[in-house]
Design an enzyme around this catalytic site. Structure first.
Site, PDB file in Angstrom:
ATOM      1  N   ASN A 162       0.869  -1.182   0.000  1.00 43.25           N
ATOM      2  CA  ASN A 162       0.000   0.000   0.000  1.00 43.25           C
ATOM      3  C   ASN A 162       0.901   1.225   0.000  1.00 43.25           C
ATOM      4  O   ASN A 162       1.526   1.527   1.011  1.00 43.25           O
ATOM      5  CB  ASN A 162      -0.896  -0.021   1.253  1.00 43.25           C
ATOM      6  CG  ASN A 162      -1.679   1.277   1.415  1.00 43.25           C
ATOM      7  OD1 ASN A 162      -1.797   2.064   0.469  1.00 43.25           O
ATOM      8  ND2 ASN A 162      -2.205   1.506   2.611  1.00 43.25           N
ATOM      9  N   LYS A 170       0.035   4.286  -0.249  1.00 45.00           N
ATOM     10  CA  LYS A 170      -0.622   5.489   0.297  1.00 45.00           C
ATOM     11  C   LYS A 170      -0.389   6.659  -0.680  1.00 45.00           C
ATOM     12  O   LYS A 170      -0.357   6.431  -1.884  1.00 45.00           O
ATOM     13  CB  LYS A 170      -0.100   5.793   1.702  1.00 45.00           C
ATOM     14  CG  LYS A 170      -0.105   4.545   2.581  1.00 45.00           C
ATOM     15  CD  LYS A 170       0.139   4.834   4.019  1.00 45.00           C
ATOM     16  CE  LYS A 170       0.209   3.505   4.773  1.00 45.00           C
ATOM     17  NZ  LYS A 170       0.117   3.667   6.212  1.00 45.00           N
ATOM     18  N   HIS A 213      -9.484   1.147   4.701  1.00 44.28           N
ATOM     19  CA  HIS A 213      -8.177   1.270   5.366  1.00 44.28           C
ATOM     20  C   HIS A 213      -8.331   2.167   6.591  1.00 44.28           C
ATOM     21  O   HIS A 213      -9.138   3.101   6.609  1.00 44.28           O
ATOM     22  CB  HIS A 213      -7.140   1.856   4.392  1.00 44.28           C
ATOM     23  CG  HIS A 213      -5.754   1.843   4.964  1.00 44.28           C
ATOM     24  ND1 HIS A 213      -5.273   2.856   5.756  1.00 44.28           N
ATOM     25  CD2 HIS A 213      -4.780   0.910   4.902  1.00 44.28           C
ATOM     26  CE1 HIS A 213      -4.041   2.552   6.130  1.00 44.28           C
ATOM     27  NE2 HIS A 213      -3.719   1.367   5.634  1.00 44.28           N
ATOM     28  N   GLU A 259      -6.717   4.612   7.627  1.00 44.96           N
ATOM     29  CA  GLU A 259      -6.617   6.063   7.416  1.00 44.96           C
ATOM     30  C   GLU A 259      -7.895   6.625   6.803  1.00 44.96           C
ATOM     31  O   GLU A 259      -8.254   7.774   7.055  1.00 44.96           O
ATOM     32  CB  GLU A 259      -5.379   6.362   6.548  1.00 44.96           C
ATOM     33  CG  GLU A 259      -4.105   6.184   7.370  1.00 44.96           C
ATOM     34  CD  GLU A 259      -2.931   5.606   6.595  1.00 44.96           C
ATOM     35  OE1 GLU A 259      -2.909   5.699   5.356  1.00 44.96           O
ATOM     36  OE2 GLU A 259      -2.027   5.039   7.255  1.00 44.96           O
ATOM     37  N   GLU A 305      -5.747  -5.343  10.210  1.00 47.96           N
ATOM     38  CA  GLU A 305      -4.740  -4.323  10.470  1.00 47.96           C
ATOM     39  C   GLU A 305      -5.030  -3.665  11.817  1.00 47.96           C
ATOM     40  O   GLU A 305      -5.906  -2.796  11.903  1.00 47.96           O
ATOM     41  CB  GLU A 305      -4.761  -3.268   9.365  1.00 47.96           C
ATOM     42  CG  GLU A 305      -4.344  -3.797   8.010  1.00 47.96           C
ATOM     43  CD  GLU A 305      -3.665  -2.730   7.165  1.00 47.96           C
ATOM     44  OE1 GLU A 305      -2.534  -2.934   6.774  1.00 47.96           O
ATOM     45  OE2 GLU A 305      -4.279  -1.674   6.940  1.00 47.96           O
ATOM     46  N   GLY A 332       2.265   1.787  10.874  1.00 49.26           N
ATOM     47  CA  GLY A 332       3.258   2.858  10.761  1.00 49.26           C
ATOM     48  C   GLY A 332       3.940   3.186  12.069  1.00 49.26           C
ATOM     49  O   GLY A 332       4.662   4.181  12.173  1.00 49.26           O
ATOM     50  N   SER A 358       3.170  -2.538  10.144  1.00 51.37           N
ATOM     51  CA  SER A 358       4.615  -2.586  10.443  1.00 51.37           C
ATOM     52  C   SER A 358       5.288  -3.897  10.043  1.00 51.37           C
ATOM     53  O   SER A 358       6.175  -4.377  10.743  1.00 51.37           O
ATOM     54  CB  SER A 358       4.849  -2.281  11.934  1.00 51.37           C
ATOM     55  OG  SER A 358       4.350  -1.012  12.257  1.00 51.37           O
TER      56      SER A 358
END
Ligand code: PEP
Length: 233
Positions: free
Chosen positions: A7, A9, A85, A87, A153, A159, A195
């Site tokens: 991904n 982003k 996702h 985010e 996730e 991250g 991660s």
């Protein structure tokens, strides 16, 4: 065979994707490699890997400035799209029902949605991890789903360089597998994401019910991404 999905982003450029494509061309693997990139990069010639988008509109067409529909994504040749996702859920307040609509649109256009579920740190600390995961799957995966991929996730780990314990990953993936099976969707691939890097990818993918990984930061550079792809047979 494992699924290794990246991904990107809002990172990279057509040039960096061309370079990644060149590097991936020579990788010998039986694993399925997918790169989910910004819309503007979806027309790059992908050999040895498939392309995916990172979001899709809830609408099919019309006066929705800035939105991109599932059929428009499919027209580029992309085969996948990430929906829900962390985010998107955090910055765009996407709920499970919005995510399910997006997943349905993707399926109707012939795309395979990669449907993300996972708990926030607040939910984890409140002991709600399993409830959030189960409702995430029940409410985000369309009932009549065809071929989908689900990604677990843990949102607090994305991250952040943090990883749940092996027992926590196993528990989450088993719950997702059981929930999907109760929905008539057994056999749906379940990815782990947050991660993931070359040093932990093989261990994570050796956990039962982990069919592959969704990789953020470490998918941007071939020196980081290729060792993840080749870390498992
Ligand atoms: C992600 O954003 O889907 C992700 C897994 O990110 P990272 O690998 O950087 O934690």
């Amino acid at each position: 065979m494992k699924i290794i999905a990246g991904n990107w982003k809002m990172n990279g450029s057509r040039d960096t994707l061309q370079n990644m494509a060149l590097a991936l061309k020579d990788v010998k693997t039986d694993n399925k490699v997918i790169l989910c990139v910004p819309y503007t990069m979806l027309c790059v010639n992908a050999i040895n890997f498939s392309l995916g988008a990172q979001d899709v509109s809830t609408h099919d067409k019309g006066a929705y400035t800035g939105e991109v529909s599932a059929s428009m994504i499919a027209e580029t040749g992309a085969k996948y799209v990430i929906v829900g996702h962390s985010e998107r859920r955090q910055y765009h307040e996407e709920t499970n029902s919005i995510v399910r609509q997006k997943a349905s649109n993707a399926l109707n256009a012939g795309l395979i949605p990669i449907i993300c579920v996972g708990e926030t740190m607040e939910e984890k600390q409140a002991g709600k991890t399993m409830a959030v995961i189960e409702s995430g799957v029940r409410e985000s995966v369309p009932n009549d789903a065809g071929k989908v991929i689900v990604a677990y996730e843990p949102r607090w780990a994305i991250g952040a360089g943090l990883t749940p314990t092996e027992t926590e990953i196993l528990g989450a993936h088993k719950l997702i597998a059981d929930t999907l099976s109760s929905m008539g969707l057994s056999g749906t691939p379940i990815l782990y994401g947050a991660s993931v890097k070359a040093s932990n990818a093989a261990d994570i993918m050796s956990i039962q019910f982990v069919d592959g990984v969704l990789v953020g930061g470490a998918s941007l550079k071939s020196d980081d991404f290729i060792p993840i792809i080749t870390s498992v047979k």
